[in-house]
Scaffold this motif. Structure first.
Motif, short mmCIF file in Angstrom:
data_model
loop_
_atom_site.label_atom_id
_atom_site.label_comp_id
_atom_site.label_asym_id
_atom_site.label_seq_id
_atom_site.Cartn_x
_atom_site.Cartn_y
_atom_site.Cartn_z
N GLN A 133 0.83 -1.21 0.00
CA GLN A 133 0.00 0.00 0.00
C GLN A 133 0.86 1.26 0.00
O GLN A 133 0.53 2.26 -0.66
N ALA A 134 1.97 1.22 0.74
CA ALA A 134 2.87 2.37 0.80
C ALA A 134 3.50 2.66 -0.57
O ALA A 134 3.59 3.81 -1.00
N LEU A 135 3.93 1.61 -1.25
CA LEU A 135 4.55 1.79 -2.56
C LEU A 135 3.55 2.32 -3.58
O LEU A 135 3.87 3.17 -4.42
N LYS A 136 2.32 1.81 -3.51
CA LYS A 136 1.28 2.29 -4.42
C LYS A 136 0.95 3.75 -4.12
O LYS A 136 0.75 4.56 -5.04
N LEU A 137 0.90 4.09 -2.83
CA LEU A 137 0.61 5.47 -2.44
C LEU A 137 1.71 6.40 -2.94
O LEU A 137 1.43 7.53 -3.39
N LEU A 138 2.95 5.95 -2.85
CA LEU A 138 4.06 6.79 -3.33
C LEU A 138 3.91 7.05 -4.83
O LEU A 138 4.18 8.16 -5.29
N SER A 139 3.50 6.06 -5.59
CA SER A 139 3.31 6.26 -7.04
C SER A 139 2.28 7.34 -7.31
O SER A 139 2.46 8.19 -8.19
N THR A 140 1.19 7.32 -6.54
CA THR A 140 0.16 8.34 -6.70
C THR A 140 0.71 9.73 -6.38
O THR A 140 0.48 10.70 -7.12
N VAL A 141 1.43 9.83 -5.28
CA VAL A 141 2.00 11.12 -4.87
C VAL A 141 3.03 11.60 -5.88
O VAL A 141 3.09 12.79 -6.22
N LEU A 142 3.86 10.69 -6.38
CA LEU A 142 4.87 11.07 -7.36
C LEU A 142 4.24 11.62 -8.63
O LEU A 142 4.73 12.60 -9.20
N ASP A 143 3.15 10.98 -9.08
CA ASP A 143 2.47 11.48 -10.29
C ASP A 143 1.96 12.90 -10.08
O ASP A 143 2.11 13.76 -10.96
N GLU A 144 1.37 13.14 -8.93
CA GLU A 144 0.86 14.48 -8.63
C GLU A 144 2.01 15.48 -8.49
O GLU A 144 1.93 16.62 -8.96
N PHE A 145 3.09 15.04 -7.86
CA PHE A 145 4.27 15.89 -7.66
C PHE A 145 4.87 16.30 -9.00
O PHE A 145 5.19 17.48 -9.22
#
Length: 285
Positions: free
Chosen positions: A124-136
């Motif tokens: 879940q943490a790795l998937k969440l990071l992908s979401t945040v990275l895309d927004e970033f």
């Protein structure tokens, strides 16, 4: 470039939040703050961020907030036993020291959550990071587009200065020829007229010192490269850093060869514009 992105996701043990923020920096500097349950992921998290971002001072933070109904906590007896041994060893050396139980509980690894599915939480943490990275990255691209337009405006102003210098160079050469004729005539003996060949020789030497065609041509070439780099999708910040050094070198040479107020003013204006571009380039990845 500065940017910020964040997101949250519910998990079995609470709400997992992720934040990624950045400020300007010449190189990539990444700081990571993680709860105990995710510390083992730090190398993977760093690798994933570094694969998408190449410049900036970044701060990546994960937080795990307990559900409203509370959660089952447990003390790690092994960690506490080790801390107790260390405290006993230090007690003889520092007899007036005292132990604060809240500080013990705050020590990494002392308190852990019971029944945490580590594999699921990590996924879940790795998937969440992908979401945040895309927004970033999307935020950075929006800022980058604005910075690119500012730089293009300065590039147009530099091109205008180059065009103006080219326009008055023939007039400057003519003025230099007339001035040289007048000065030589002042020193020539009345009975010995000036030799045309000598005049031309002196004129050629003077014009060679004045010749800035090569500098103007290189400025045009640098402008083309600058515009081409701004249209690329890959990181170009460091390339633009180097290009600004080349711009500045040509402006300095143009100023050193100046024998006229107009070319001196043009060289000064070029350096001002180049410095403005250089400041913005520091913000580009």
């Amino acid at each position: 470039m500065t940017a910020f992105a964040s997101a949250e996701v519910p998990t079995e043990v609470g709400t997992l939040g992720c934040e990624l923020r950045a400020v300007n920096h010449r190189f990539l500097e990444l700081g990571v703050r993680l709860p105990d349950e995710l510390r083992v992921l730090e190398p993977q998290l760093r690798e994933r961020v570094s694969a998408k971002v190449s410049r900036g001072k970044l701060e990546l933070t994960f937080r795990l907030r307990a559900n409203d109904g509370g959660e089952a906590l447990a003390i790690d007896d092994g960690v506490v036993a080790r801390l107790s041994e260390l405290a006993g060893d230090l007690a003889s050396r520092f007899p007036n020291a005292h132990t604060d139980i809240t500080e013990v509980l705050a020590w990494p690894g002392v308190v852990r959550r019971r029944g945490v599915d580590a594999e699921q939480l990590h996924a879940q943490a790795l998937k969440l990071l992908s979401t945040v990275l895309d927004e970033f990255i999307a935020a950075r691209e929006r800022e980058g587009a604005n910075l690119a337009q500012v730089i293009r405006d300065r590039a147009d102003a530099i091109a205008t200065q180059v065009t103006e210098v080219r326009a008055f160079l023939p007039l400057l050469r003519t003025a230099l020829r007339d001035k040289l004729h007048a000065r030589l005539a002042e020193f020539a003996p009345p009975a010995a007229p000036l030799e045309p060949g000598r005049i031309e020789q002196e004129l050629v030497l003077a014009l060679q010192k004045l010749d800035v065609d090569e500098e103007l041509d290189r400025l045009d070439a640098h402008l083309q490269e600058l515009r081409r780099a701004l249209d690329q999708r890959e990181p170009v910040g460091r390339r633009l850093d180097f290009l600004m050094q080349e711009f500045n070198r040509e402006a300095n040479t143009l100023g050193s060869k100046s024998v006229d107020l107009r070319s001196t003013n043009a060289a000064i204006e070029l350096k001002v514009l180049i410095d403005q571009v250089r400041e913005q380039v520091q913000n580009i990845e």
